[in-house]
Design an enzyme around this catalytic site. Structure first.
Site, short mmCIF file in Angstrom:
data_model
loop_
_atom_site.label_atom_id
_atom_site.label_comp_id
_atom_site.label_asym_id
_atom_site.label_seq_id
_atom_site.Cartn_x
_atom_site.Cartn_y
_atom_site.Cartn_z
N ASN A 134 0.81 -1.22 0.00
CA ASN A 134 0.00 0.00 0.00
C ASN A 134 0.85 1.27 0.00
O ASN A 134 0.34 2.37 0.23
CB ASN A 134 -0.95 0.01 1.21
CG ASN A 134 -0.16 -0.14 2.50
OD1 ASN A 134 1.07 -0.15 2.48
ND2 ASN A 134 -0.85 -0.27 3.62
N HIS B 116 31.07 -19.88 -33.43
CA HIS B 116 30.64 -20.56 -34.66
C HIS B 116 29.47 -19.81 -35.28
O HIS B 116 28.57 -19.39 -34.56
CB HIS B 116 30.21 -21.99 -34.30
CG HIS B 116 29.56 -22.73 -35.43
ND1 HIS B 116 28.23 -23.13 -35.41
CD2 HIS B 116 30.06 -23.16 -36.61
CE1 HIS B 116 27.95 -23.78 -36.53
NE2 HIS B 116 29.04 -23.81 -37.27
N ASN B 117 29.47 -19.64 -36.61
CA ASN B 117 28.37 -18.93 -37.29
C ASN B 117 27.92 -17.72 -36.48
O ASN B 117 26.74 -17.60 -36.11
CB ASN B 117 27.18 -19.87 -37.54
CG ASN B 117 27.50 -20.87 -38.65
OD1 ASN B 117 28.57 -20.81 -39.27
ND2 ASN B 117 26.60 -21.78 -38.91
N GLU C 21 33.17 -15.97 -37.09
CA GLU C 21 33.02 -16.65 -38.36
C GLU C 21 32.01 -15.94 -39.24
O GLU C 21 31.03 -15.38 -38.76
CB GLU C 21 32.54 -18.08 -38.11
CG GLU C 21 32.66 -18.93 -39.34
CD GLU C 21 32.06 -20.32 -39.14
OE1 GLU C 21 32.02 -21.04 -40.15
OE2 GLU C 21 31.63 -20.65 -38.02
N ASP D 80 29.93 -16.51 -43.14
CA ASP D 80 29.61 -17.30 -44.34
C ASP D 80 29.19 -16.34 -45.43
O ASP D 80 28.15 -15.70 -45.31
CB ASP D 80 28.39 -18.20 -44.06
CG ASP D 80 28.77 -19.47 -43.34
OD1 ASP D 80 29.91 -19.90 -43.52
OD2 ASP D 80 27.95 -20.02 -42.60
N HIS E 113 23.36 -18.39 -43.44
CA HIS E 113 23.67 -19.81 -43.45
C HIS E 113 23.11 -20.40 -44.74
O HIS E 113 21.90 -20.61 -44.84
CB HIS E 113 23.06 -20.49 -42.22
CG HIS E 113 23.73 -21.80 -41.90
ND1 HIS E 113 23.25 -22.67 -40.98
CD2 HIS E 113 24.85 -22.35 -42.39
CE1 HIS E 113 24.05 -23.73 -40.92
NE2 HIS E 113 25.04 -23.54 -41.76
N GLU F 35 34.08 -18.39 -44.63
CA GLU F 35 33.53 -19.54 -45.30
C GLU F 35 33.01 -18.91 -46.60
O GLU F 35 32.01 -18.21 -46.59
CB GLU F 35 32.41 -20.00 -44.37
CG GLU F 35 31.70 -21.24 -44.66
CD GLU F 35 32.63 -22.41 -44.76
OE1 GLU F 35 32.26 -23.28 -45.53
OE2 GLU F 35 33.68 -22.45 -44.11
N ARG G 27 40.95 -25.93 -35.90
CA ARG G 27 39.64 -25.41 -35.52
C ARG G 27 38.64 -26.56 -35.51
O ARG G 27 38.64 -27.40 -36.41
CB ARG G 27 39.21 -24.35 -36.53
CG ARG G 27 37.82 -23.82 -36.30
CD ARG G 27 37.57 -22.59 -37.18
NE ARG G 27 36.15 -22.34 -37.31
CZ ARG G 27 35.36 -22.93 -38.21
NH1 ARG G 27 35.87 -23.79 -39.07
NH2 ARG G 27 34.08 -22.65 -38.25
N ASN H 227 12.73 -26.74 1.23
CA ASN H 227 12.12 -25.41 1.40
C ASN H 227 13.01 -24.33 1.97
O ASN H 227 12.60 -23.64 2.89
CB ASN H 227 10.92 -25.53 2.36
CG ASN H 227 9.72 -26.01 1.59
OD1 ASN H 227 9.69 -25.90 0.36
ND2 ASN H 227 8.75 -26.55 2.28
N ASP I 104 13.61 -31.88 -7.49
CA ASP I 104 12.21 -32.18 -7.76
C ASP I 104 12.11 -33.67 -8.03
O ASP I 104 12.65 -34.16 -9.00
CB ASP I 104 11.76 -31.38 -8.99
CG ASP I 104 10.26 -31.46 -9.19
OD1 ASP I 104 9.67 -32.50 -8.80
OD2 ASP I 104 9.68 -30.51 -9.73
#
Length: 750
Positions: free
Chosen positions: A148, A306-307, A336, A338, A351, A385, A541, A669, A700
């Site tokens: 409040n 990568h990419n 990288e 492409d 890609h 690439e 690589r 808990n 769990d």
């Protein structure tokens, strides 16, 4: 408590942010909507909502904002540059993997108010001490629970707050604390009473126990008590202990206690020290740049992506220049690209043969120029690439030359024919192109290469995706390489790999091969020691299998075990693999280069990761970790009523013999201050290669455990003794004040 807001009265920018501003939130050329933004009174939270009545509002914390970019500095804002001038535009960049917020103000002045105001708030946060941060955190909770808004809290509000804070405390105990804190006896807690309540709630019995073990009088640690603790428990260097004890009292003992005058430390000062960087499990000395950076480039592990242009999956994901900016900001040093023939004679990046979106090669090079050396001055490798025809290859070469200028390495460092790599130190501030090259370094230094030679092998190696779909795309036969682009390749000539033996006899040091993860695995199983030798002389690589269309990652540790330098991961995908990458590269000033252990750099030494016991200088170690307690673990389950049941798993990642994990019990808990006192023991055969990962999960029994937080660091960077581990989120960003308290001992086995 002091907080950012005390400066706001004199600050017009913060004042106008608190009043609020209507700005356009931009998501694309077509999605531009007005939102009302304002800074909350706490100067910590930004609140915004759409102008329509009744719509829900959103908030984010200033803590989550990493930087502010002015003008058209994001793809989204560049796409609408013709509509809104740069002086009205700015971008909020968030930590982790959360998307940017692109905004356009109605006037340049309003934009400046927000830009300057946000920068000031971010700077203030960065300058805050630990205790201020804690007070601030407490105040934030207070505001969340003061439903409040009357600036006081009654007992029912306190109950709700405890649930929000992951505390499941019985009614009676909570009420007793409440009564004690209610000094004014009004039945409610005001600000400072709430801070007292919080401090009583978070009293650290576990730390008190250690404090009392070493304190002569149970009240304070005298200088001598503290020296003894630092020497016997924390295993600090004996000749530094006296000096260190003085420094710690100076730095962490609150000045309002008489203890500081007595050159002694109270429990408060002791707790501040243990919660600081010096009390953390990561040795501060190894967080800064501490390694020799003058070894040949191939003697380092190199943080690699990568990419890099992909923000999501590999098939229909979004391509973006932000991918490069984010990777480079995380210390990545090999990105990288492409390249494919694009419209209007401009090469594009995406890609190939998939539905990923396309960006301009030119824009990638501009991002590289702007961000390559912001967090590290050591060299960046641009791995290309290349699927372009000769014409657009020339355009690529032109962009590299004109945009990067002298940042692009165009010839060997001294103009002579080298026999091994230059060092990261010598290559500071340089961008190296990795790609196909006509002929070798020798020819290009000895005089021009005849253009007829330009009919070389395929221009690109990594067409895994195409093989995977070969029915629909016949592989291009021999493709021509432009001399201009070939000339940009100096120390990283991409070649096809035939065998380790062939390389040993014929290969030049500057020739680099790329393996898919499965090929690399085959080599490491069949010829581990040869693989390590190969990498002591050349770069290798390794990149993810083309089947990982969801951008998942492989375990980089396996590849580092072979001395492979460029282990390319999908930086956009959170998980244990990126945790390991962040862990390895969190040392050495986060510069993106980590020196390989000496036994992987010497051609006369033999090391096979599968049999570490055979190596010269083999000394196994025993690691003993007592997991003592956890503090303020974040709530993972959104359900109001649920509180975590936390347990800790410690994982060792290293050579196969060292791979191991052990868990503590789970505590019912209690995410607030669970206590375990469980001891986990490991034997480590190749400590120089090992990483240690601490994971907290919510137990769990019915379904998968939920991830709560983690922290990964190199075994070689561990500080022994009583230490705190400051947990990170799935995204690798910090989640203060969540931590673990542990005791660490490392001993020789032999």
């Amino acid at each position: 408590s002091h907080n950012v807001c005390q400066d706001r009265t004199g600050d017009d920018n913060l004042q106008s942010m608190i009043v609020g501003t209507v700005m356009r939130k931009i998501k694309s050329r077509t999605w531009k909507k007005q939102r009302y933004f304002k800074l909350q009174e706490d100067c910590m939270t930004i609140w915004y909502k759409s102008k329509k009545a009744g719509n829900a509002h959103s908030t984010f914390s200033v803590n989550d904002v990493e930087t502010v970019r002015e003008g058209h500095q994001s793809e989204v804002l560049l796409s609408i540059a013709d509509e809104f001038p740069p002086d009205r535009c700015f971008t909020l960049v968030f930590r982790g993997r959360r998307g940017n917020l692109d905004l356009v103000a109605d006037s340049a002045d309003e934009a400046q108010s927000w830009i300057k105001g946000m920068k000031k708030l971010i700077e203030n946060l960065e300058n805050m001490g630990e205790s201020e941060k804690l007070d601030q955190w407490i105040c934030e909770w207070f505001k969340k629970a003061d439903k409040n808004n009357d600036g006081r809290m009654n007992f029912p509000e306190i109950r709700v707050l405890l649930k929000m804070m992951n505390v499941d405390m019985n009614e009676h105990h909570a009420h007793r604390l409440f009564m004690t804190a209610d000094k004014s006896q009004t039945g409610t807690l005001e600000d400072d009473e709430f801070v007292l309540f919080y401090k009583m709630l978070t009293q650290r019995e576990d730390v008190l126990r250690v404090f009392q073990d070493y304190s002569g009088d149970g009240q304070k640690l005298s200088l001598r008590d503290l020296e003894e603790f630092l020497r016997d428990e924390q295993l600090e260097e004996v000749d530094r202990v006296q000096q260190l004890a003085m420094e710690l009292i100076e730095r962490y003992e609150p000045s309002d206690t008489g203890t500081k005058m007595l050159k002694a430390m109270s429990i408060d000062g002791f707790l501040m020290y243990l919660a600081s960087a010096e009390g953390s499990i990561f040795h501060p000395r190894q967080q800064s740049l501490y390694q020799d950076m003058t070894q040949p480039l191939n003697h380092y592990f190199i943080s690699s992506s990568h990419n890099t242009y992909l923000m999501e999956d590999q098939l229909r994901g979004h391509s973006s220049v932000e991918g490069y900016i984010r990777a480079l900001k995380r210390g990545c040093r090999c990105v990288e690209v492409d390249c494919w023939d694009g419209p209007n004679g401009e090469p594009i990046v995406y890609h190939g043969h998939t539905f990923t979106s396309k960006i301009l090669f030119k824009d990638v090079v501009i991002a590289l120029r702007n961000y390559a050396f912001k967090v590290s001055e050591y060299p960046v490798i641009l791995s290309t690439e290349n699927h372009c025809g000769v014409e657009q290859q020339r355009v690529m070469a032109q962009h590299l030359n004109t945009i990067l200028g002298d940042k692009l390495l165009k010839s060997t460092l001294d103009g002579k024919i080298p026999v091994s790599f230059p060092s990261p130190e010598e290559l500071k501030g340089k961008i190296l192109l990795k790609g196909k090259k006509i002929g070798g370094l020798e020819e290009s230094l000895n005089g021009p290469v005849e253009p007829e030679d330009s009919l070389t092998g395929e221009v690109s190696d990594e067409d895994e995706f195409i093989q995977f779909n070969s029915r629909s795309f016949p592989q291009k036969s021999k493709q021509r390489l432009s001399k201009e682009l070939s000339d940009c390749v100096v120390y990283c000539k991409s070649v096809h790999f035939s065998s380790f033996k062939h390389s040993r006899i014929h290969s030049k040091f500057y020739e680099i091969s790329s393996f898919t993860e499965s090929k690399a695995r085959k080599h490491l199983r069949e010829a581990g020691a040869e693989f390590v030798h190969h990498n002591a002389r050349q770069l290798t690589r390794v990149y993810p299998s083309g089947l990982r269309t969801d951008s998942s990652n492989f375990n980089p540790q396996e590849m580092w075990n072979t001395g492979t330098q460029i282990v390319a991961l999908n930086f956009q995908t959170a998980g244990v693999e990126m945790d390991l990458n962040d862990g390895l590269f969190s040392q050495n000033g986060r510069c993106g280069y980590v020196l390989k252990p000496d036994f992987m750099r010497m051609s006369e030494r033999s090391f096979d990761p599968e049999v570490p016991i055979n190596r010269e200088g083999y000394r196994p170690l025993s690691l003993c970790i007592q997991v003592i307690s956890g503090q303020q673990l974040p709530k993972v389950n959104i359900k109001e009523s649920s509180v975590v049941d936390p347990f800790v798993r410690v994982e060792i990642h290293g050579v196969p013999l060292d791979q191991a994990k052990q868990e503590t019990r789970y505590i019912d808990n209690n995410g607030f201050n669970p206590v375990w006192y469980d001891t986990l023991r490991f034997t480590i055969h190749a400590p120089e290669l090992a990483l240690v990962r601490f994971v907290v999960e919510d137990y769990d029994k019915a379904s998968r455990n939920d991830f709560v937080g983690q922290y990964t660091l190199p075994f070689s960077c561990i500080q022994q003794g009583y230490r705190h581990i400051h947990l990170l989120s799935k995204d690798g960003t910090s989640i203060p004040p969540a931590s673990l308290f542990v005791h660490v001992r490392i001993t020789n086995l032999v």
